[in-house]
Design an enzyme around this catalytic site. Structure first.
Site, PDB file in Angstrom:
ATOM      1  N   ARG A  78      -3.248  -0.481   5.473  1.00  0.00           N
ATOM      2  CA  ARG A  78      -3.880  -1.542   4.695  1.00  0.00           C
ATOM      3  C   ARG A  78      -2.997  -2.761   4.471  1.00  0.00           C
ATOM      4  O   ARG A  78      -3.428  -3.895   4.678  1.00  0.00           O
ATOM      5  CB  ARG A  78      -4.357  -0.988   3.342  1.00  0.00           C
ATOM      6  CG  ARG A  78      -5.461   0.037   3.457  1.00  0.00           C
ATOM      7  CD  ARG A  78      -5.611   0.856   2.189  1.00  0.00           C
ATOM      8  NE  ARG A  78      -4.432   1.680   1.947  1.00  0.00           N
ATOM      9  CZ  ARG A  78      -4.232   2.432   0.885  1.00  0.00           C
ATOM     10  NH1 ARG A  78      -5.154   2.446  -0.073  1.00  0.00           N
ATOM     11  NH2 ARG A  78      -3.140   3.157   0.765  1.00  0.00           N
TER      12      ARG A  78
ATOM     13  N   CYS B 267       0.860  -1.191   0.000  1.00  0.00           N
ATOM     14  CA  CYS B 267       0.000   0.000   0.000  1.00  0.00           C
ATOM     15  C   CYS B 267       0.892   1.236   0.000  1.00  0.00           C
ATOM     16  O   CYS B 267       2.113   1.124  -0.163  1.00  0.00           O
ATOM     17  CB  CYS B 267      -0.984  -0.015   1.167  1.00  0.00           C
ATOM     18  SG  CYS B 267      -0.219   0.099   2.795  1.00  0.00           S
TER      19      CYS B 267
ATOM     20  N   ASP C 145      -9.822   2.872   1.860  1.00  0.00           N
ATOM     21  CA  ASP C 145      -8.628   3.469   2.470  1.00  0.00           C
ATOM     22  C   ASP C 145      -8.981   4.170   3.782  1.00  0.00           C
ATOM     23  O   ASP C 145      -9.589   5.239   3.772  1.00  0.00           O
ATOM     24  CB  ASP C 145      -8.015   4.474   1.493  1.00  0.00           C
ATOM     25  CG  ASP C 145      -6.673   4.973   1.969  1.00  0.00           C
ATOM     26  OD1 ASP C 145      -6.331   4.730   3.157  1.00  0.00           O
ATOM     27  OD2 ASP C 145      -5.955   5.599   1.172  1.00  0.00           O
TER      28      ASP C 145
END
Ligand code: 4NP
Length: 153
Positions: A14, A8, A123
């Site tokens: 993430r 990420c 996100d």
């Protein structure tokens, strides 16, 4: 051995979530020895920083620890070591090309491209919602595991 690197932007929200969720899934199936699983950033923003408290809290709720994980950046040489680079979103597809310019072995994919509903992982940096991110990560990791375990039958 199947070597997987989750990717990420910062490697604090993430991709570490995906790293530790996939590690837990393979451990539950008794397959830890068949996998090497890591995560890394495309940016330098968070290098050396621990996992974001939101990811740590969410994973703690389901009994998963991220102890010992600090953000690192993906390197060109990682391309040779890993079999799969699983990206959180399509902006990272573009970012990783600055570090790994070509993908002749088709190793680079979005994690959720293995699911029935291909998309970016939500996100939490922007949404503040780590629950939705976790659900996306679980869906992606389950779909990815089905894919690789079928391929090896
Ligand atoms: P991650 O979250 O890529 O899921 O680890 C972010 C971390 C840092 C930034 C953005 C997203 N940042 O802009 O520094």
């Amino acid at each position: 051995m199947i070597r997987v690197m989750m990717i990420c932007l910062g490697n604090i929200c993430r991709s570490p979530m995906a790293e530790f969720v996939l590690k837990d899934m393979v451990a539950q199936r008794g397959l830890s020895d068949c996998f090497e699983i890591a995560s890394a950033a495309t940016s330098t923003e968070e290098i050396g920083n621990p996992v974001h408290p939101g990811t740590r809290r969410k994973l703690a709720e389901v009994g998963i620890s991220t102890a010992g994980k600090y953000a690192v950046q993906v390197k060109r040489s990682d391309y040779d070591r890993y079999d799969y680079f699983l990206l959180a979103d399509s902006s990272n597809l573009r970012n990783i090309r600055r570090i790994i310019p070509a993908d002749p072995e088709n190793k680079i994919h979005r994690l959720l491209d293995f699911s029935d509903r291909p998309r970016d992982i939500a996100d939490p940096w922007y949404t503040g919602n780590f629950d939705v991110t976790y659900d996306d990560v679980v869906e992606g990791c389950e779909a990815f595991l089905r894919h690789v375990l079928n391929e090896r039958k």
